[in-house]
Write a protein that holds these residues in place. Structure first.
Motif, short mmCIF file in Angstrom:
data_model
loop_
_atom_site.label_atom_id
_atom_site.label_comp_id
_atom_site.label_asym_id
_atom_site.label_seq_id
_atom_site.Cartn_x
_atom_site.Cartn_y
_atom_site.Cartn_z
N ALA A 60 8.24 48.17 13.04
CA ALA A 60 6.91 47.62 13.27
C ALA A 60 6.38 48.12 14.60
O ALA A 60 7.14 48.53 15.48
CB ALA A 60 6.95 46.09 13.26
N GLU A 61 5.07 48.06 14.75
CA GLU A 61 4.49 48.39 16.04
C GLU A 61 4.92 47.34 17.07
O GLU A 61 5.14 46.17 16.72
CB GLU A 61 2.96 48.41 15.94
CG GLU A 61 2.41 49.49 15.01
CD GLU A 61 2.66 50.90 15.52
OE1 GLU A 61 2.85 51.06 16.75
OE2 GLU A 61 2.68 51.84 14.71
N LYS A 73 2.81 44.51 12.53
CA LYS A 73 2.06 45.62 11.96
C LYS A 73 3.03 46.73 11.60
O LYS A 73 3.81 47.17 12.45
CB LYS A 73 1.03 46.13 12.98
CG LYS A 73 0.15 47.25 12.48
CD LYS A 73 -0.85 47.66 13.56
CE LYS A 73 -1.72 48.81 13.07
NZ LYS A 73 -2.71 49.22 14.12
N VAL A 75 5.08 50.02 11.14
CA VAL A 75 5.10 51.22 11.95
C VAL A 75 4.44 52.35 11.18
O VAL A 75 4.48 52.39 9.94
CB VAL A 75 6.56 51.57 12.33
CG1 VAL A 75 7.34 52.05 11.12
CG2 VAL A 75 6.60 52.61 13.44
N GLY A 76 3.81 53.26 11.90
CA GLY A 76 3.16 54.38 11.24
C GLY A 76 4.17 55.41 10.75
O GLY A 76 5.38 55.22 10.81
N TYR A 78 6.72 58.23 10.48
CA TYR A 78 7.68 58.77 11.43
C TYR A 78 7.51 60.29 11.53
O TYR A 78 7.38 60.98 10.52
CB TYR A 78 9.12 58.48 10.98
CG TYR A 78 9.50 57.01 10.96
CD1 TYR A 78 9.57 56.27 12.14
CD2 TYR A 78 9.83 56.38 9.77
CE1 TYR A 78 9.94 54.93 12.12
CE2 TYR A 78 10.21 55.04 9.73
CZ TYR A 78 10.26 54.32 10.91
OH TYR A 78 10.64 53.00 10.88
N ASP A 127 8.92 44.45 22.97
CA ASP A 127 8.98 45.60 22.05
C ASP A 127 10.37 45.63 21.43
O ASP A 127 11.24 46.41 21.84
CB ASP A 127 8.69 46.89 22.82
CG ASP A 127 8.72 48.11 21.91
OD1 ASP A 127 8.87 47.96 20.69
OD2 ASP A 127 8.59 49.24 22.45
#
Length: 552
Positions: A60-61, A73, A75-76, A78, A127
């Motif tokens: 996740a972000e 959110k 994660v975008g 990789y 984080d």
């Protein structure tokens, strides 16, 4: 501090943050460094004994700045090359205050017992939403291996993945030619993951820790095949707060688990009797005051903008698992109308639970309310356990749980382990309301009729000074060399804890008309036995009914 709850464990069986294997190094000289390709990225792991480990992969972000106190959110995509040989940050841990100033030996025993749960060796950071995967060394992308997903406990106040090394489980499974993959995720705990108030409810941001777990399970569905796992063969497993989380993952979404898992293992925890998220208003208001946000027009937005250290310090001052109120935790899942739409036990009664096989079991719970006397017990129950209970209901509590230490928890230890005037009595009451009652209710109301279920009871470690048979002693039976590890492996592979390999005795499934439980006991000749699951039937039924009427 190296510690805590619900929640407790045996230090020796857990691995702390690891370095690459150095012993028997030549045995693996010919084995290439493990890598895995996710999207357009390559993640490089490490060899750990006869397993491959991929650690600290973000799922996740980072939930920081404006993403603080918001659902995770994804994660975008990789890209690039990534080192996956170090544990990710642990999520912010609530500071725990170990009791026992008047008795250093008591404090020492408590600290040793809770040690494995508390993240000390891995730095804390917001984080922290990362996931870890452990595979057999020879697993290929087409292996289609069953997957065991671990959710850690810690009273929803602390905990992290680095305290639990799944390599021993993967190695054990491989040894018996029933290979599996082990996955664990970090999720937000305490006020960072379970902030509760009318403001949180209105914003739709309650139970974020559960949402973190859910997103990690979706990540498993998307990416586990790249590690050689079968996304259709996922079992979720947790202990204490992790076991409670497993039950709530089965209950969320009206019981629709989205195909994210096919089985559940609940080790000392189940569908806790929690009420509306506004029950946590007092703790929210205190955090708002301590962070200087009380005059803000939008206090939740203000909490998103306060410095991390100030917010962490305010949360640290909230009651922890060793506080006077015990299991009436400040931070835990609550009914928010979105993630949890009703008290979990109501979902059980209404059969709104995922239709999957499961294992559930429990033990005793203590370490609370050391100073309550017989005279003040009614006030304690009214102030903390059941504020809206009638005088008659409180009379029944006192009737079912007499003021006689041998009748309290830890059970069958006579006058031993009674750390306060009403300690064992309150331990029995809270243990039945939060653990034993929900477990038996989940087994008895329809679930055991639809899907196979197995029940267990752990009575071991009653010899431990002060805290005999403490909550969490069963962890050594799962991550150590105990029999429960083999039952868990077999269930992950076959959705049945029985099999021809490994340790254990035949474990009959639970039937409403013939409830049987596997009992782990302190007996060198007979460490396990099967018994009818009807112990303290009247008291546990009463506790379950009371919690239905008056959720905490």
């Amino acid at each position: 501090m190296r510690s805590l709850i619900a929640l407790l464990g045996i230090t020796a069986v857990f691995a702390t943050p690891q370095t690459p294997l150095t012993v028997n190094k030549h045995a693996w000289d010919a084995v290439p460094t493990p890598t895995v390709h996710l999207d357009d990225a390559t993640f490089t792991g490490e060899i750990y004994y006869d397993t491959a480990q991929f650690l600290g992969i973000p799922y996740a972000e980072p939930p920081v700045e404006d993403l603080r106190f918001r659902p995770p959110k994804p994660v975008g995509k990789y890209v690039g090359d990534h080192n996956a040989t170090e544990w990710g940050f642990s999520c912010p841990q609530q500071r725990i205050k170990i009791p026992g100033k008047k008795d250093p030996n008591l404090a020492k025993n408590l600290d040793s017992a809770v040690d494995p749960m508390y993240e000390k060796d891995v730095p804390e950071n917001e984080d922290c939403l990362t996931i870890n995967v452990v595979t057999p060394l020879n697993a290929g992308t087409t292996a289609n291996l069953p997957v065991l997903v671990w959710i850690y406990g810690g009273a929803f106040e602390f905990g992290g993945t680095a305290s639990y090394n799944g390599s021993s489980i993967v190695s054990r499974a491989t040894k018996f030619e029933t290979p599996i993959i082990f996955v664990s995720m970090n999720y937000r705990v305490n006020g960072f993951g379970f902030m509760a108030s009318k403001e949180v409810k209105a914003a739709g941001v309650g139970n974020l820790g559960l949402e973190d777990q859910r997103l990690a399970l979706r990540w498993v569905q998307k990416y586990i095949s790249a590690f050689g796992g079968d996304p259709k063969k996922v079992t979720i497993w947790g202990q204490s707060a992790g076991a409670i989380s497993v039950s709530l993952q089965m209950i969320m979404n009206g019981g629709d688990n989205e195909g994210l898992f096919r089985g559940g293992i609940m080790q000392s925890g189940g569908p806790i009797p929690v009420g509306d998220i506004e029950h946590g208003q007092i703790y929210y208001d205190d955090v708002v005051k301590k962070t200087g946000c009380e005059d803000a027009t939008d206090t939740l937005d203000c909490l998103r903008r306060v410095p991390y250290s100030k917010l962490k310090g305010a949360i640290d001052e909230s009651p922890d698992i060793f506080a006077f109120q015990g299991l009436v935790l400040a931070w835990l899942p609550r009914v928010d109308g979105r993630v949890l739409v009703e008290p979990p036990q109501h979902s059980v009664l209404g059969d709104r639970v995922a239709d999957v096989p499961f294992i559930t079991g429990t033990l005793c719970f203590g370490l609370i309310a050391l100073s309550v006397t017989d005279v003040h017990l009614r006030d304690f129950l009214h102030d903390y356990m059941a504020p809206e209970a009638t005088d008659h209901e409180l009379d029944l509590v006192l009737l079912h749980y007499p003021s006689f230490p041998p009748a309290g928890c830890p059970f069958d230890t006579g006058f031993r382990n009674n750390l306060g005037p009403q300690f064992k009595r309150i331990a029995a009451i809270q243990g039945d309301i939060v653990f034993h009652g929900p477990r038996r209710m989940m087994l008895n109301f329809n679930l055991a009729r639809k899907e196979k279920a197995w029940s267990f009871l752990s009575k071991r470690s009653k010899w431990v000074p002060y805290i005999g048979s403490y909550h969490g002693h069963d962890l050594s039976n799962s991550f150590g060399t105990g029999e429960m590890r083999d039952y868990i492996i077999r269930f992950t592979v076959n959705l049945d804890p029985n099999g021809r390999v490994g340790l254990g005795i035949p474990w009959p499934n639970y039937e409403v008309t013939n409830p049987k439980a596997l009992v782990f006991q302190d007996n060198a000749l007979f460490p396990m036995k099967i018994q009818t699951d009807d112990y303290r039937k009247e008291a546990i039924e009463f506790a379950g009914n009371l919690s239905l009427i008056h959720p905490i």
